[in-house]
Design a protein around this motif. Structure first.
Motif, PDB file in Angstrom:
ATOM      1  N   CYS A  88       8.303  15.200  22.107  1.00  9.25           N
ATOM      2  CA  CYS A  88       8.013  14.058  22.957  1.00  9.25           C
ATOM      3  C   CYS A  88       7.201  13.016  22.195  1.00  9.25           C
ATOM      4  CB  CYS A  88       7.244  14.525  24.194  1.00  9.25           C
ATOM      5  SG  CYS A  88       6.756  13.186  25.278  1.00  9.25           S
ATOM      6  N   ASP A 127       3.290  12.801  23.999  1.00  8.72           N
ATOM      7  CA  ASP A 127       2.273  13.848  23.912  1.00  8.72           C
ATOM      8  C   ASP A 127       2.575  14.910  22.871  1.00  8.72           C
ATOM      9  OD1 ASP A 127       4.314  15.124  25.233  1.00  8.72           O
ATOM     10  OD2 ASP A 127       3.359  14.996  27.185  1.00  8.72           O
ATOM     11  N   CYS A 183       4.738  17.263  22.752  1.00  7.52           N
ATOM     12  CA  CYS A 183       5.216  18.577  23.162  1.00  7.52           C
ATOM     13  C   CYS A 183       6.721  18.680  22.949  1.00  7.52           C
ATOM     14  CB  CYS A 183       4.860  18.852  24.628  1.00  7.52           C
ATOM     15  SG  CYS A 183       5.615  17.719  25.799  1.00  7.52           S
ATOM     16  N   CYS A 203       9.586  14.351  27.127  1.00  6.37           N
ATOM     17  CA  CYS A 203       9.706  15.648  27.793  1.00  6.37           C
ATOM     18  C   CYS A 203       9.923  15.485  29.284  1.00  6.37           C
ATOM     19  CB  CYS A 203       8.453  16.480  27.527  1.00  6.37           C
ATOM     20  SG  CYS A 203       6.944  15.787  28.230  1.00  6.37           S
ATOM     21  N   CYS A 245       6.485  10.771  31.118  1.00  4.54           N
ATOM     22  CA  CYS A 245       6.179  10.327  29.758  1.00  4.54           C
ATOM     23  C   CYS A 245       7.027   9.111  29.395  1.00  4.54           C
ATOM     24  CB  CYS A 245       6.427  11.451  28.749  1.00  4.54           C
ATOM     25  SG  CYS A 245       5.087  12.644  28.657  1.00  4.54           S
ATOM     26  N   ARG A 294      -1.571  17.988  32.736  1.00  3.56           N
ATOM     27  CA  ARG A 294      -0.466  18.771  33.284  1.00  3.56           C
ATOM     28  C   ARG A 294      -0.373  20.132  32.615  1.00  3.56           C
ATOM     29  NH1 ARG A 294       4.468  14.959  32.028  1.00  3.56           N
ATOM     30  NH2 ARG A 294       3.351  15.117  30.074  1.00  3.56           N
TER      31      ARG A 294
HETATM   32 ZN   LIG Z   1       5.794  14.209  27.100  1.00  3.67          ZN
END
Ligand SMILES: [Zn+2]
Length: 91
Positions: free
Chosen positions: A9, A12, A14, A33, A37, A73
Motif C-alpha cells: 500500500c 501505510d 502494508c 490496501c 487509503c 486500524r
Molecule cells: Zn493502506
C-alpha cells in the motif's frame, strides 16, 4: 517472494492483494490496501494542488486526524471509503 498479485500500500506500507476495480467504467488494479487509503491519498493530493490558504491548512489538520484513525486500524476494512462518508455528511 513477491507474486504479481501482491503489492504494498502506497499510504501505510502494508501488503495487500491487487484487485481490479472499475474507475469510470475502466478496470484498474488497486494501488492501496483499502478504499480508505485510496481516498486518503486522493484527498491529500487534492490538498497539495491547492494554495496554502488558512482553510486549506485547517483541512490538512483534519487529514492528519484521519491518518491517525487509519493507523489505528487492526484491519484495512475497519474504515470504509472516506469519500462516501464525506459526501453523505455534506448534505
Ligand atoms: Zn493502506
Amino acid at each position: 517472494m513477491n507474486t504479481p498479485n501482491s503489492a504494498v500500500c502506497a499510504r501505510d506500507g502494508c501488503g495487500f492483494y491487487v484487485e481490479l476495480v472499475l474507475v469510470d467504467d475502466m478496470p484498474l488494479p488497486t494501488t492501496h490496501c483499502s478504499d480508505a487509503c485510496a481516498d486518503f491519498e486522493f484527498l491529500r493530493r487534492s490538498l497539495e494542488a491547492m494554495e496554502p490558504a488558512p482553510d486549506v491548512i485547517a483541512l490538512y489538520g483534519n487529514l492528519r486526524g484521519v491518518a491517525d484513525v487509519l493507523d489505528a486500524r487492526t484491519d484495512p476494512t475497519d474504515v470504509g471509503p472516506l469519500l462516501g462518508v464525506i459526501d453523505g455528511a455534506g448534505s
